[in-house]
Design a protein around this motif. Structure first.
Motif, short mmCIF file in Angstrom:
data_model
loop_
_atom_site.label_atom_id
_atom_site.label_comp_id
_atom_site.label_asym_id
_atom_site.label_seq_id
_atom_site.Cartn_x
_atom_site.Cartn_y
_atom_site.Cartn_z
N GLY A 135 0.53 5.25 5.22
CA GLY A 135 0.87 4.44 4.05
C GLY A 135 0.67 5.22 2.76
O GLY A 135 -0.14 6.13 2.70
N PRO A 136 1.39 4.86 1.73
CA PRO A 136 1.23 5.54 0.43
C PRO A 136 0.00 5.04 -0.31
O PRO A 136 0.07 4.56 -1.44
CB PRO A 136 2.53 5.18 -0.30
CG PRO A 136 2.88 3.83 0.23
CD PRO A 136 2.45 3.82 1.68
N LYS A 137 -1.14 5.15 0.38
CA LYS A 137 -2.40 4.68 -0.20
C LYS A 137 -3.30 5.87 -0.45
O LYS A 137 -3.72 6.57 0.48
CB LYS A 137 -3.08 3.69 0.75
CG LYS A 137 -2.25 2.44 1.04
CD LYS A 137 -2.96 1.55 2.05
CE LYS A 137 -2.12 0.31 2.37
NZ LYS A 137 -2.78 -0.56 3.37
N TYR A 138 -3.61 6.14 -1.70
CA TYR A 138 -4.44 7.29 -2.06
C TYR A 138 -4.96 7.09 -3.48
O TYR A 138 -4.42 6.29 -4.26
CB TYR A 138 -3.62 8.58 -1.96
CG TYR A 138 -2.33 8.55 -2.76
CD1 TYR A 138 -2.32 8.86 -4.12
CD2 TYR A 138 -1.14 8.16 -2.16
CE1 TYR A 138 -1.14 8.82 -4.85
CE2 TYR A 138 0.04 8.11 -2.88
CZ TYR A 138 0.03 8.44 -4.23
OH TYR A 138 1.19 8.37 -4.95
N SER A 139 -6.01 7.82 -3.79
CA SER A 139 -6.58 7.81 -5.15
C SER A 139 -7.51 9.00 -5.28
O SER A 139 -7.85 9.64 -4.29
CB SER A 139 -7.34 6.50 -5.42
OG SER A 139 -8.42 6.35 -4.50
N SER A 140 -7.93 9.29 -6.48
CA SER A 140 -8.75 10.47 -6.73
C SER A 140 -10.17 10.28 -6.20
O SER A 140 -10.81 9.27 -6.48
CB SER A 140 -8.82 10.76 -8.23
OG SER A 140 -7.52 11.00 -8.75
#
Length: 199
Positions: A135-140
């Motif tokens: 899934g396009p799930k990401y963060s810093s």
């Protein structure tokens, strides 16, 4: 050099005292060995220093790849693939997935070994796994200023942190044309100036 005249490797970590008994160490070639080692002058423990392994991923989502902008030195502010040092009792693939979560808060699956680089000048081995982003799930994460998906035409080629990143991405976009993704290996040997005081 050692007292015996053997040339020392320049990029080992300096060591003055034995971690087993606290006595001073000396550098010499132990009996039956062929390389200089740090050896305790009291308990005679031989302290081996070996290359470190860096594990990372090339996370893919549809026609894009995930990159992280580094928040730490070296190359702070430059883009990289999520990667870091392998931990004890950890498989290389597990370490690569862990680093992806730590740096990009992203989960990956179907890891396949893709690029391997030997960097003898800093005694490191880099391994990257081609992986599917879940899934396009990401963060810093704490070590990333920014995390983003990039299409091939948008890759910031002039702002990539390290040659291993550039080469891994180049291999991927070339291999994608034929949909065949072999494992790539390369030796990256860079000459570094020797500190005369270390002689």
């Amino acid at each position: 050099t050692t007292d015996s005249g053997a040339v020392l490797y320049r990029y080992t970590t300096a060591m003055n005292y034995c971690s087993s008994c606290g006595a001073r160490v000396e550098t010499k070639i132990p009996e039956g060995d062929t390389f200089p080692r740090f050896v305790c002058t009291e308990c005679h423990t031989i302290h081996y220093q070996n290359p470190r392994i860096i594990a990372g991923t090339l996370p893919v989502w549809q026609d894009q790849v995930l990159l992280c902008k580094r928040a730490i030195a070296p190359r702070q502010g430059y883009w990289t693939l999520p990667a870091g040092f392998l931990e004890n009792s950890e498989t290389v693939a597990a370490g690569a997935a862990r680093e992806t979560m730590e740096e990009a808060n992203a989960q990956v699956s179907d890891l396949s070994l893709y690029t391997v680089f030997s960097l003898p000048h800093i005694s490191q081995v880099y391994t990257f796994f081609r992986a599917n982003l879940i899934g396009p799930k990401y963060s810093s994460g704490p070590e990333s200023l920014e995390v983003a998906l990039f299409s091939e035409q948008d890759i910031p080629w002039d702002e990539l942190a390290f040659p291993v990143i550039t080469q891994t991405l180049q291999h991927y976009f070339n291999d994608r044309k034929t949909d065949v993704f072999p494992t790539h290996y390369a030796d990256l040997e860079f000459k570094r100036p020797v500190n005369p005081s270390a002689s």
